[in-house]
Every structure is written in structure tokens, then in C-alpha cells.
Design a protein around this motif. Structure first.
Motif, short mmCIF file in Angstrom:
data_model
loop_
_atom_site.label_atom_id
_atom_site.label_comp_id
_atom_site.label_asym_id
_atom_site.label_seq_id
_atom_site.Cartn_x
_atom_site.Cartn_y
_atom_site.Cartn_z
N ASP A 225 0.81 -1.22 0.00
CA ASP A 225 0.00 0.00 0.00
C ASP A 225 0.84 1.27 0.00
N GLY A 226 2.12 1.18 0.30
CA GLY A 226 2.98 2.36 0.24
C GLY A 226 3.40 2.73 -1.17
N ARG A 227 3.38 1.76 -2.09
CA ARG A 227 3.82 2.02 -3.47
C ARG A 227 2.69 1.94 -4.48
N VAL A 228 1.52 1.48 -4.05
CA VAL A 228 0.39 1.33 -4.96
C VAL A 228 -0.76 2.18 -4.45
N HIS A 229 -1.34 2.96 -5.33
CA HIS A 229 -2.42 3.87 -4.94
C HIS A 229 -3.65 3.58 -5.80
N PHE A 230 -4.78 3.41 -5.15
CA PHE A 230 -6.03 3.14 -5.85
C PHE A 230 -7.00 4.30 -5.63
N GLU A 231 -7.68 4.67 -6.69
CA GLU A 231 -8.56 5.84 -6.62
C GLU A 231 -9.76 5.65 -7.53
N VAL A 232 -10.92 6.13 -7.09
CA VAL A 232 -12.11 6.13 -7.93
C VAL A 232 -11.96 7.24 -8.98
N ALA A 233 -11.96 6.84 -10.24
CA ALA A 233 -11.83 7.81 -11.33
C ALA A 233 -12.27 7.16 -12.63
N ARG A 234 -12.68 7.98 -13.57
CA ARG A 234 -13.11 7.47 -14.88
C ARG A 234 -11.91 7.34 -15.81
N ALA A 235 -12.12 6.59 -16.89
CA ALA A 235 -11.03 6.32 -17.83
C ALA A 235 -10.64 7.56 -18.64
N ASN A 236 -11.46 8.58 -18.63
CA ASN A 236 -11.11 9.78 -19.40
C ASN A 236 -10.84 11.00 -18.55
N ASP A 237 -10.66 10.79 -17.20
CA ASP A 237 -10.31 11.96 -16.39
C ASP A 237 -9.45 11.61 -15.17
N TYR A 238 -8.80 10.45 -15.16
CA TYR A 238 -7.94 10.11 -14.02
C TYR A 238 -6.75 11.07 -13.97
N PRO A 239 -6.22 11.33 -12.78
CA PRO A 239 -5.17 12.33 -12.62
C PRO A 239 -3.79 11.79 -12.98
N GLY A 240 -2.83 12.72 -12.96
CA GLY A 240 -1.43 12.37 -13.20
C GLY A 240 -1.01 12.72 -14.61
N HIS A 241 0.28 12.54 -14.88
CA HIS A 241 0.81 12.76 -16.23
C HIS A 241 2.18 12.11 -16.31
N GLY A 242 2.67 11.94 -17.51
CA GLY A 242 4.00 11.37 -17.70
C GLY A 242 4.09 9.89 -17.35
N TYR A 243 3.00 9.17 -17.52
CA TYR A 243 3.03 7.73 -17.24
C TYR A 243 3.90 7.01 -18.28
N GLY A 244 4.79 6.16 -17.80
CA GLY A 244 5.61 5.38 -18.71
C GLY A 244 4.86 4.20 -19.30
N LEU A 245 3.80 3.77 -18.62
CA LEU A 245 2.99 2.65 -19.10
C LEU A 245 1.56 2.87 -18.62
#
Length: 355
Positions: A225-245
Motif C-alpha cells: 500500500d505504500g507504493r500502490v495507490h487506488f482511486e475512484v476515477a473514470r477512464a477519461n479523467d484520471y489524474p497524473g501525467h508522464g506515465y511510462g505505461l
């Protein structure tokens, strides 16, 4: 229709097949009982066993156990030894019925048709009105059954085979990148990757709050749970940027706006990032999919996949048998033109998508 136009042999063959399908449905109920009561686990590796002995070891009533064993023997799931009135679960069948860590383990899959029957009234209304049925509206056995069933297949293939089939993915994961798992469900796919690649950071997103709660609990149980984060979000508005995968595990075809999801993935990708798309195995034409696997997926798609996509607005309802060309077109519209089949199994297509 006059009797002269009826092909009697064709009629009899089809009626026999329909009866066989009904018998298969009955067998599914027996599989559920055998799994939940521990009957298969008790039989596994024990050699021939009488109904009385199985009842004693499993803590069940002998008369029920005896009838269940006979149903299983008639189905070919368990061997019957007439000389000793004993029953035996072969090692091969034990991998399918008793070993919960086996990639071939099947009992969880029977939770899906159970949920479909429970949801029949919703399906009837959906057919008559055209409305959708969202993932969270289904009987709870559906989400739990899907998560548990897919877990073992992903465990067998994701880290050993699928990720190495993507260009440079393993090297980037080992060095450390951000990974988004879209439609993560109970988080099994996310956690498998996190376990294998401790230098990377993993984010799971899903619209179903109960599944996200289950994913967080699985992460805590795994110590991740320290390295994995789960969040309720839709496929067209989840947060973040610069994902490598960015990963879509058996998810894209469930979405009401797959092109929008592909566009958001394109916006969220790092310049050298890639999308891993895992979809049900299918050809591009209906006639390619008139198989046992296609039969399974078209049925699930009717009750679950198309129903959820329609519930999300249904701008493009792909269904579970979309095929590679329609999937490629979704990402081409999002500006991701490099689309290749990286791997496949009897049940899945694995695609790599890049800029």
C-alpha cells in the motif's frame, strides 16, 4: 411449417445439444458447491474415496455428498471406481477444480452466470428500453467472480510473458516509471506488476467504489500500500501525467467512450511511454468468432460489457469481440498510430500502442 420441411436428424441433434447445455448449467451449480464446501480440496491428492469418507473429512452430510459425487461422475469431472464404490479426482482435474493458485482454476468463473440469472429482470428491462446496466448495478457475485477468475490468468502471463513482449517495457519498469492501470477492479493486475517491479510507482483507477475498496485491502494484505495507490476515477479523467505505461486489462470494450479514454491516455503518456491493451481474443468479423470462446464472450458481452458501455452514454459500444482492427481504429483516432499485436493466448489479445 409442414413436417415435410423438417430435417429430423438436424432437429434431434440440436435438441440433444440444447439438453447438453442445460446439463452444463446444472454442472456449474455443482462446481460452486464443491468449491465452497471444500469437497474438491478434500479429494485432491487423496486417491479413491467413498462418499462416506469424503463426507467425514469435509464435514458434510453423506447423502448430499453421495448425490453430488454421482452428478460429478456423470459430468466427467470426477472418476468413479465401481468395484469399490469410490470416487477420485485426477491430478489434471484438480488443477482446474481444487488448486486456487493454478492458472486453470475455474470455479470462480461460475459466479458470472449466477450473477446473470440474478440480474435477469435488469437485462429484460435493458433490452426493452435500451438503457444501460452499470457495473455496480449487477449482483455482487459478478465483480467478485470476474476479479478472482482473471487474477490467476494474469498471474500466469502478465509478468512472465506480456510485459516482456512490449518494446523496452521491462527495462523502464526496472529503472522506475509511473504506471496507470485503468479499470483496475480489485487491483490484482496492479499488484502483480508492483510486486515484480519495486522501483516503479503504480496507480489503479476504477469507477466502481466497492472494487477500489477491495483493491486497497488487497494492497494492504500484500504489504504494497505504500507504493500502490487506488482511486475512484473514470477512464477519461484520471489524474497524473508522464506515465511510462498505461494499461487497460479487459476494460476498454466496457467503456462508453473508448476513443475518449484512448485520447486521455495519449495526453497522460510520457514521450517514450506505451499503452498495453489486453482484450478478449477475437477476430475482426463475426464469422471469425463463432467458436466456444466467442460463445462465452458474446454472452458475457450482452449482459455485462455492452450494458455497462451503454450506461456510460454508449458513444461507441465495442463489445467483448471487437477485434484488432476496430481496437486499432480507436487509438488511431486518439493520435496513437503504432499499434501491434505483442502476444496472445486462447482468451486474450495483448496489444502495444505507441506514438
Amino acid at each position: 411449417m409442414s413436417t415435410e420441411t423438417i430435417n429430423t436428424a438436424k432437429l434431434e441433434n440440436f435438441a440433444a445439444r440444447a439438453i447438453g447445455d442445460i446439463a452444463s448449467a446444472y454442472t456449474g451449480v455443482m462446481v460452486g458447491l464443491g468449491s465452497k464446501l471444500g469437497l474438491y480440496r478434500t479429494l485432491a491428492g487423496a486417491g479413491p474415496m467413498t462418499s462416506r469418507e469424503l463426507a467425514r473429512r469435509s464435514g458434510c452430510a453423506e447423502r448430499y455428498v453421495r448425490e453430488w459425487l454421482n452428478a460429478q461422475a456423470a459430468s466427467g469431472y470426477i472418476d468413479y471406481h465401481a468395484s469399490g464404490e469410490a470416487y477420485e479426482l485426477s491430478p489434471e482435474h484438480a488443477l482446474v477444480l481444487a488448486d486456487e493458485e493454478s492458472p486453470a482454476y475455474i470455479p470462480y468463473a461460475w459466479e458470472l452466470p449466477a450473477s446473470m440469472w440474478a440480474d435477469e429482470e435488469k437485462a429484460l428491462e435493458a433490452f426493452r428500453t435500451g438503457r444501460g446496466v452499470a457495473w455496480g448495478e449487477h449482483d455482487e457475485r459478478m465483480a467478485c467472480g470476474v476479479a478472482a477468475f482473471f487474477r490467476n490468468g494474469y498471474k500466469a502471463s502478465l509478468v512472465p510473458h506480456w510485459l516482456p513482449a512490449l518494446e523496452g517495457a521491462v527495462e523502464r519498469l526496472e529503472a522506475g516509471i509511473a504506471v496507470a492501470d485503468i479499470g483496475c477492479g480489485h487491483g490484482h493486475s496492479t499488484l502483480l506488476m508492483a510486486e515484480a517491479y519495486p522501483n516503479s510507482r503504480f496507480y489503479g483507477f476504477d469507477t466502481h467504489a466497492a472494487s477500489i475498496a477491495a483493491a486497497r485491502e488487497h494492497a494492504r494484505a500484500a504489504g504494497l500500500d505504500g507504493r500502490v495507490h487506488f482511486e475512484v476515477a473514470r477512464a477519461n479523467d484520471y489524474p497524473g501525467h508522464g506515465y511510462g505505461l498505461i494499461c487497460f486489462f479487459d476494460t476498454l470494450h466496457d467503456l462508453g467512450d473508448p476513443v475518449g479514454a484512448a485520447q486521455h491516455a495519449a495526453d497522460m503518456l510520457a514521450p517514450d511511454g506505451s499503452v498495453m491493451l489486453v482484450e478478449p481474443y477475437a477476430g475482426d468479423h463475426v464469422e471469425d468468432n463463432l467458436t466456444t470462446v466467442g460463445r462465452l464472450y458474446y454472452g458475457a458481452s450482452t449482459m455485462i460489457c455492452c450494458a455497462h458501455a451503454i450506461s456510460e452514454g454508449g458513444r461507441l459500444v465495442l463489445g467483448a469481440q471487437a477485434g484488432p482492427e476496430r481496437l486499432a481504429e480507436v487509438f488511431r483516432k486518439a493520435g496513437l498510430s503504432r499499434f501491434r499485436r505483442a502476444a496472445e493466448t486462447q482468451f486474450n489479445l495483448v496489444m502495444e500502442i505507441r506514438r
